[in-house]
Design a protein around this motif. Structure first.
Motif, PDB file in Angstrom:
ATOM      1  N   PRO A   1      -6.155 138.578  60.191  1.00 58.05           N
ATOM      2  CA  PRO A   1      -5.279 137.411  60.386  1.00 58.05           C
ATOM      3  C   PRO A   1      -4.878 136.844  59.024  1.00 58.05           C
ATOM      4  N   ALA A   2      -3.968 137.551  58.359  1.00 62.16           N
ATOM      5  CA  ALA A   2      -3.570 137.181  57.001  1.00 62.16           C
ATOM      6  C   ALA A   2      -2.075 137.410  56.834  1.00 62.16           C
ATOM      7  N   THR A   3      -1.456 136.650  55.944  1.00 64.20           N
ATOM      8  CA  THR A   3      -0.006 136.730  55.751  1.00 64.20           C
ATOM      9  C   THR A   3       0.385 137.539  54.529  1.00 64.20           C
ATOM     10  N   ASP A   4      -0.575 137.950  53.686  1.00 60.70           N
ATOM     11  CA  ASP A   4      -0.249 138.764  52.525  1.00 60.70           C
ATOM     12  C   ASP A   4      -1.354 139.799  52.334  1.00 60.70           C
ATOM     13  N   TRP A   5      -1.056 140.812  51.517  1.00 60.57           N
ATOM     14  CA  TRP A   5      -2.012 141.910  51.344  1.00 60.57           C
ATOM     15  C   TRP A   5      -3.282 141.452  50.631  1.00 60.57           C
ATOM     16  N   LEU A   6      -3.169 140.495  49.732  1.00 55.47           N
ATOM     17  CA  LEU A   6      -4.371 139.983  49.087  1.00 55.47           C
ATOM     18  C   LEU A   6      -5.282 139.346  50.129  1.00 55.47           C
ATOM     19  N   GLY A   7      -4.717 138.562  51.040  1.00 55.09           N
ATOM     20  CA  GLY A   7      -5.514 137.969  52.110  1.00 55.09           C
ATOM     21  C   GLY A   7      -6.161 139.028  52.987  1.00 55.09           C
ATOM     22  N   ARG A   8      -5.447 140.132  53.233  1.00 54.97           N
ATOM     23  CA  ARG A   8      -6.026 141.216  54.029  1.00 54.97           C
ATOM     24  C   ARG A   8      -7.232 141.836  53.312  1.00 54.97           C
ATOM     25  N   ALA A   9      -7.093 142.028  52.004  1.00 52.17           N
ATOM     26  CA  ALA A   9      -8.214 142.569  51.230  1.00 52.17           C
ATOM     27  C   ALA A   9      -9.401 141.602  51.241  1.00 52.17           C
ATOM     28  N   GLN A  10      -9.112 140.315  51.080  1.00 49.97           N
ATOM     29  CA  GLN A  10     -10.183 139.320  51.088  1.00 49.97           C
ATOM     30  C   GLN A  10     -10.844 139.236  52.472  1.00 49.97           C
ATOM     31  N   TYR A  11     -10.053 139.421  53.519  1.00 45.40           N
ATOM     32  CA  TYR A  11     -10.629 139.422  54.861  1.00 45.40           C
ATOM     33  C   TYR A  11     -11.628 140.572  55.010  1.00 45.40           C
ATOM     34  N   ALA A  12     -11.281 141.748  54.494  1.00 45.76           N
ATOM     35  CA  ALA A  12     -12.222 142.873  54.521  1.00 45.76           C
ATOM     36  C   ALA A  12     -13.468 142.553  53.704  1.00 45.76           C
ATOM     37  N   ASP A  13     -13.276 141.890  52.560  1.00 44.60           N
ATOM     38  CA  ASP A  13     -14.428 141.466  51.757  1.00 44.60           C
ATOM     39  C   ASP A  13     -15.368 140.577  52.570  1.00 44.60           C
ATOM     40  N   MET A  14     -14.793 139.595  53.254  1.00 48.41           N
ATOM     41  CA  MET A  14     -15.598 138.591  53.953  1.00 48.41           C
ATOM     42  C   MET A  14     -16.278 139.153  55.201  1.00 48.41           C
ATOM     43  N   THR A  15     -15.663 140.130  55.840  1.00 51.27           N
ATOM     44  CA  THR A  15     -16.198 140.608  57.112  1.00 51.27           C
ATOM     45  C   THR A  15     -16.977 141.914  57.009  1.00 51.27           C
ATOM     46  N   VAL A  16     -16.787 142.675  55.937  1.00 47.73           N
ATOM     47  CA  VAL A  16     -17.501 143.949  55.783  1.00 47.73           C
ATOM     48  C   VAL A  16     -18.430 143.906  54.569  1.00 47.73           C
ATOM     49  N   TRP A  17     -17.843 143.691  53.385  1.00 42.92           N
ATOM     50  CA  TRP A  17     -18.613 143.708  52.135  1.00 42.92           C
ATOM     51  C   TRP A  17     -19.636 142.578  52.062  1.00 42.92           C
TER      52      TRP A  17
END
Length: 631
Positions: A474-490
């Motif tokens: 649930p992100a509006t830019d690719w940086l937000g998508r990367a950060q979402y993966a950071d927060m939910t996986v990494w």
């Protein structure tokens, strides 16, 4: 903070032997040295080892409601329990303790599963409702506190704060899960949706599940998620003030304690910001501690000392040798599953140092993930700009050809190491970021695995979950998508696992104020230039903290804990590299090519290649498999 464990029968409510629960708790004794409690009823048994932090006199668990209907065991802290208590008392709730645990009982009675929305904190708990004959299990939003579970063939469900609690039950069948081995090799840890022991699962971060009599084991249900809408409005100055207010509230809420409290202080932006806000809120000097190294290029103690002097903290530091590989077996014991992040070694040492004076320590974890503070975030944004110039298809053709042609030059200055950049540009954004956040590349894993293991994996790839998280974010830019993966996986798989296991290993409670969910929601709403601007991550946070911290703290290069693992495998751990080359537990699995293991060890030992990280990873896997399965 504590360790919890228990048993729940899904079918017939068979008697639960208290000795079984006690046996599971004994495996978690390090998590709670201040007390132990076991409670059983037909079909259910709950237990807790307690590290007393709040309400030392009457906070014992398992805790029961006054009418005996509800019983809970709880690991963590509810930071807003005092405010919740006031609200609950206005609608008739009567409290018998001063503990944050009791708000869970009253919260369940009033709101059911929706009680989780009212809790600010880190937690994993299991609550038995005798009227409904159900066991409700929940985990906090970010996954700060862990919870493992499994179903036995007879319908009994086991749960515990660590895998070792489940392994203590004699009826748990132990067999390794090959897909989790692939995950570990690809990511450096076994992620939240996997476990090295087949049939064991982790309750994912931000999820709950309700076990009911005469029902099958349910799927966990998500109750919280983070979004990156990037829709915050206002001037940079207004946003700075808002960010500071959120950070201040997060830090102050985590300073509630009935035992001595302090902070880790590395001298970096994040831990220094936490200490600054603690000093602002405290009437007495803040207890801080740092680990230094006897190699100047790895040591940050001078920066930590500068911050300590600025805020007049009671500061302690200890210099340790980076050659601290004697802790390897300690790490393997406490992580249970293989864990390749070598910064766990100094993390253990700083927790050990903190525990000499305090029982609670605040850390600076979370800001890099929330505000794009890693170098990989800068590279990812720059790569996406390049993709936008060429288009996806053209990028794949042009940069794919360059990536194949350009020589690998790990020895060269960083600007000349272009091969990996060309390879990343040839991929989709989510494929490139999954590779950037990974540990061992897919092509190396493909050479390691035997044909039989590759067939057994059936196409399973460690990176797939990161790619999926980014596609569905649930992100509006690719940086937000990367950060979402950071927060939910990494974040839950690596960072929070490391902090939980290493702090609990010495009976220390670690708190992460920069992971406060309200603070995170605000940060995730910031437009991309407020997170990453001009190649500077955490842009708004650094601006906001200028009133507290000097520029040489705010803008110095990021270091983090470093360990010289490559040198170890050419020196004191050369014997371990040889053992891996000869086979050891890895070869006995039939999953790995012996000639490939030998090649990796020989090339590293002779200096023809640097395989230090991979050898460390293989060593951790080898020792974990031996400990868990006697492989």
């Amino acid at each position: 903070m504590c360790g919890i464990a228990g048993i729940f029968h899904l079918d017939t409510p068979k008697p639960v032997d208290p000795a079984r629960v006690k046996q599971m708790l004994d495996a978690l004794a390090h998590r709670g040295p201040d007390g132990e409690g076991v409670w059983t009823a037909p079909g259910v048994g709950l237990g807790q080892n307690r590290l007393a932090i709040i309400d030392l006199a009457t906070g014992q668990q398992p805790m029961h409601s006054a009418d005996g209907r509800l019983t809970v065991v709880f690991n963590g802290e509810i930071y807003n329990y005092r405010e919740l208590r006031v609200d609950m008392e206005t609608w008739g709730a009567e409290f018998r303790t001063q503990s944050d645990t009791e708000v869970i009982l009253h919260g369940w009675r009033r709101w059911g599963p929706a009680c989780l929305d009212h809790f600010t904190g880190m937690f994993a708990f299991a609550l038995f409702d005798a009227d409904q004959q159900c066991l409700f299990m929940a985990r906090d939003r970010l996954g700060v506190k862990p919870l493992f579970f499994t179903e036995l063939p007879d319908g009994a469900v086991l749960f515990g704060s660590e895998l070792k609690a489940l392994l203590a039950h004699p009826r748990l069948r132990r067999s390794p899960d090959l897909s989790a081995v692939e995950d570990f090799l690809g990511l450096g840890y076994v992620p939240d949706d996997a476990c090295i022991v087949a049939g064991v699962k982790k309750l994912p971060a931000g999820h709950h599940m309700t076990l009911r009599r005469n029902h099958r084991l349910p799927e966990p249900q998500r109750w919280w998620d983070i979004a990156f809408p990037a829709d915050a409005r206002g001037s940079a100055k207004d946003l700075e003030h808002q960010l500071t207010d959120y950070m201040r509230m997060a830090v102050r809420s985590r300073m509630v304690s009935d035992v001595p409290l302090g902070a880790f202080l590395s001298g970096g932006v994040d831990s220094s910001s936490v200490v600054a806000l603690m000093a602002e809120a405290s009437r007495s000097a803040v207890e801080t501690c740092s680990i230094g190294f006897d190699q100047p290029d790895l040591d940050e103690t001078s920066h930590a000392r500068l911050v300590a002097e600025r805020f007049a903290t009671h500061h302690r530091e200890r210099v340790v040798s980076p050659d601290d590989f004697g802790l390897i077996d300690t790490l393997v014991h406490h992580f249970d599953e293989p864990f390749a992040d070598a910064s766990a070694l100094p993390m253990y040492r700083v927790c050990e140092l903190a525990r000499e004076r305090v029982t609670v320590a605040l850390s600076g974890d979370g800001a890099d993930e929330a505000l794009a503070g890693y170098r990989r975030h800068r590279f990812f944004v720059a790569e996406n700009r390049a993709r936008g110039m060429f288009g996806n298809q053209m990028s794949g053709r042009v940069f794919g050809a360059l990536g194949r042609a350009y020589p690998k030059a790990d020895w060269a200055p960083r600007p000349l190491r272009a091969k990996s950049t060309f390879q990343a540009l040839a991929q989709s954004p989510e494929e490139a970021y999954a590779r950037a956040i990974g540990f061992t590349a897919p092509e190396i894993r493909a050479r390691l695995f035997t044909p039989e293991a590759t067939r057994a994996l059936g196409g399973h790839r460690a990176e797939a979950r990161i790619e999926a998280a980014m596609r569905n974010a649930p992100a509006t830019d690719w940086l937000g998508r990367a950060q979402y993966a950071d927060m939910t996986v990494w974040m839950p798989g690596d960072i929070l696992t490391k902090v939980d296991r290493m702090s609990m290993a010495v009976g220390l409670e670690a708190r992460e104020p920069l992971l406060d969910h309200k603070l995170l929601a605000f940060e995730a709403s910031l437009p991309q230039p407020m997170r990453l601007r001009g190649g500077q991550g955490k842009w708004l946070m650094k601006h906001a903290m200028r009133r507290y911290l000097p520029e040489d703290i705010l803008y110095r290069p990021k270091m983090g804990f470093v360990t010289p693992i490559s040198a170890w495998f050419r020196g004191p751990l050369a014997g371990e590299a040889d053992r891996i080359a000869r086979g050891a537990a890895l070869a006995n699995t039939g999953w790995f090519r012996p000639e490939e293991l030998s090649r990796i060890a020989n090339e590293h030992r002779t200096g023809r290649a640097d395989h230090g990280r991979l050898l460390w990873q293989l060593l951790m896997l080898d020792k974990s498999l031996t400990r868990l399965f006697g492989a």
